[in-house]
Design an enzyme around this catalytic site. Structure first.
Site, mmCIF file in Angstrom:
data_model
loop_
_atom_site.group_PDB
_atom_site.id
_atom_site.type_symbol
_atom_site.label_atom_id
_atom_site.label_comp_id
_atom_site.label_asym_id
_atom_site.label_seq_id
_atom_site.Cartn_x
_atom_site.Cartn_y
_atom_site.Cartn_z
ATOM 1 N N ARG A 1 0.908 -1.239 -0.114
ATOM 2 C CA ARG A 1 -0.070 0.086 0.016
ATOM 3 C C ARG A 1 0.827 1.261 0.088
ATOM 4 N NH1 ARG A 1 -4.567 -2.215 3.870
ATOM 5 N NH2 ARG A 1 -5.773 -3.158 2.228
ATOM 6 N N LYS B 1 -19.808 -17.595 0.526
ATOM 7 C CA LYS B 1 -21.243 -17.701 0.554
ATOM 8 C C LYS B 1 -21.777 -16.930 -0.558
ATOM 9 C CE LYS B 1 -21.501 -17.614 5.565
ATOM 10 N NZ LYS B 1 -21.776 -16.949 6.679
ATOM 11 N N GLY C 1 -10.210 -9.097 -1.694
ATOM 12 C CA GLY C 1 -9.110 -9.682 -0.634
ATOM 13 C C GLY C 1 -8.588 -11.205 -1.154
ATOM 14 N N GLY D 1 -14.017 -4.060 -0.535
ATOM 15 C CA GLY D 1 -15.475 -3.683 -0.330
ATOM 16 C C GLY D 1 -15.771 -2.554 -1.535
HETATM 17 P P1 AMP Z 1 -15.350 -14.624 0.859
HETATM 18 O O1 AMP Z 1 -14.687 -14.108 2.006
HETATM 19 O O2 AMP Z 1 -16.705 -15.014 0.582
HETATM 20 O O3 AMP Z 1 -14.702 -14.288 -0.511
HETATM 21 O O4 AMP Z 1 -14.455 -16.248 0.746
HETATM 22 C C1 AMP Z 1 -13.309 -16.647 0.989
HETATM 23 C C2 AMP Z 1 -13.128 -17.846 1.670
HETATM 24 O O5 AMP Z 1 -14.068 -18.759 1.113
HETATM 25 C C3 AMP Z 1 -11.976 -18.481 1.558
HETATM 26 O O6 AMP Z 1 -11.397 -18.285 3.056
HETATM 27 C C4 AMP Z 1 -11.991 -19.843 1.166
HETATM 28 O O7 AMP Z 1 -11.383 -20.780 1.856
HETATM 29 C C5 AMP Z 1 -13.512 -20.182 1.531
HETATM 30 N N1 AMP Z 1 -14.028 -21.174 0.629
HETATM 31 C C6 AMP Z 1 -14.028 -21.326 -0.508
HETATM 32 N N2 AMP Z 1 -14.407 -22.525 -0.912
HETATM 33 C C7 AMP Z 1 -14.940 -23.097 -0.121
HETATM 34 C C8 AMP Z 1 -15.516 -24.396 0.383
HETATM 35 N N3 AMP Z 1 -15.752 -25.180 -0.459
HETATM 36 N N4 AMP Z 1 -15.884 -24.564 1.758
HETATM 37 C C9 AMP Z 1 -15.312 -23.722 2.571
HETATM 38 N N5 AMP Z 1 -15.014 -22.702 2.374
HETATM 39 C C10 AMP Z 1 -14.559 -22.267 1.411
#
Ligand code: AMP
Length: 415
Positions: free
Chosen positions: A34, A217, A373, A396
């Protein structure tokens, strides 16, 4: 007004940067990306013969002084990066004298803006349910204006180069701009690059356009997924949300991450994609593990038939092929969120396959934007950050921009 059009000679410039760098327990910087990111803007101002007042937040001190989040810890690193001495103002709201004394070529770093609650403009120590909350909020908004006015009084010109906080209407990111005339406020180089990258994705689209949304999610990505549905040719939904889609279609997903209250939402996305003629790519198979650890036993199985005690942790071989096929020939690519639990080396293969296909497409002339991220962490882990067109610094902020929201930090300058 753009930064290239402006001559900073003899001017004092107050620059909002994102120096929210990670520190170890001894206060040493562990990643200076950064600081390096802001250098072109800071150096241009000094090279023109201007003086610099640099301001930033660090962490979440919640309106209170916290020595562990003091920007004094990074003063020497900033001085080294700029190749010149840096003075320090211990209270960003009381830096009039120090700012006045600055001569051309000199640099003043202000203490963490968020040591003052006025920076974020949210009332502290009062509950939202409290009947007095609305009055406290109004009073804080007024205090925020005064705080922004004080910061503005230090300088002749305002530059915002902090994309990471552009989605927040804070004193230093947006409110301050009200106290400068139109020809004395502008975006810095880093901001300009981010804005152009988002523009390439949102307005100047070369087709086919493939978006890859992953992560844990579907619920946190729904706004972007819906917005992208009107723009993309191919939409790959991967990562943890795979299993919500599989279950919604009658699959057995074992212990996989699954949002049971979002099954209808998943079906709705499938229906909308059909209606809009978007090629929705969902993983047909996965790597399932019998434990959430790098050393777990694994097997390849259909996402519809995951045994009860197992969980899907990465995209399977057929899924990787399908993903690569939708990416390889694309001309515009957006990637946000990993295809699996990439933090464990054994479950990083799906994300690696995506990254490799993006690199291949980029080599053939595609514009590829990686942001948010975890996908940035992915391309860094694979050493491929230099092989995609643009890696965004804003998590974000990037997602809100792609959702089509107006970012207050940019609106404050561009109107
Ligand atoms: P997000 O913050 O929603 O972008 O999610 C990122 C996180 O999703 C990372 O830390 C990954 O380890 C997790 N992730 C990706 N695929 C899976 C999965 N199949 N099961 C559990 N966590 C997951």
């Amino acid at each position: 007004m753009t930064i290239d059009q402006y001559n900073f000679n003899g001017k004092k410039a107050i620059v909002r940067v994102d120096f929210n760098v990670p520190l170890d327990e001894n206060g040493h910087i562990t990643d200076d990306t950064r600081i390096r990111g802001a250098l072109p803007t800071l150096k241009k101002i000094l090279a023109d013969g201007g003086s610099l007042i640099i301001m930033s937040h660090m962490g979440k001190p919640k309106g209170k002084v916290n020595p562990k989040l003091s920007l004094a810890q990074i003063k020497d690193a900033v001085a080294k990066a700029l190749g010149t001495e840096v003075k320090f103002a211990e209270d960003c709201a009381k830096a009039e004298e120090a700012a006045k004394a600055l001569k051309p070529g000199e640099v003043l770093l202000l203490e963490n803006l968020r040591f003052h609650p006025e920076e974020e403009g949210k009332p502290v120590g009062i509950d939202k349910e409290d009947p007095a909350y609305d009055d406290a909020k109004k009073a804080m908004k007024e205090a925020q204006k005064e705080f922004a006015k004080t910061l503005a009084s230090y300088a002749d010109v305002y530059v915002n180069d902090a994309f990471g906080t552009a989605h927040r209407r804070h004193a230093s990111t947006a409110v301050i701009a009200d106290y400068f005339p139109a020809d004395a406020k502008m975006l810095g180089y880093l901001m300009e690059k981010e804005v152009n990258a988002v523009d390439a994705i949102l307005s100047d689209i070369k087709r086919p356009f493939t978006a890859i949304m992953g992560g844990s999610k579907v619920s946190t990505k729904i706004g972007i997924i819906e917005n992208l549905m009107d723009k993309v040719d191919n939409l790959i939904l991967c990562g943890g949300m795979t299993y919500t889609f599989a279950k919604a279609q009658g699959g057995e997903v074992g212990k996989s991450i699954c949002e049971n209250d979002k099954l209808n939402l998943a079906l709705d996305i499938i229906k909308k994609a059909k209606e809009k003629g978007v090629n929705l790519v969902l993983a047909p198979d996965c790597i399932a593990a019998d434990d959430f650890s790098n050393d777990a036993n694994t097997m390849v199985c259909s996402v519809m038939e995951i045994p009860a005690e197992w969980e899907g942790v990465d995209a399977g071989p057929k899924a990787r092929e399908d993903f690569a096929a939708a990416i390889r020939d694309a001309k515009t690519i957006l990637w946000n969120g990993p295809a699996g639990v990439f933090e464990f080396d054994n479950f990083a293969g799906g994300s690696r396959a995506i990254a490799d296909a993006i690199v291949e497409a980029t080599e053939k002339g595609a514009f590829s934007l990686v942001g948010g991220g975890d996908s940035v962490a992915c391309v860094n882990k694979f050493g491929l950050a230099d092989k995609v067109s643009y890696v965004s610094t804003g998590g974000g902020a990037l997602l809100e921009a792609i959702e089509g929201k107006v970012l207050p930090g940019i609106a404050a300058i561009k109107g």
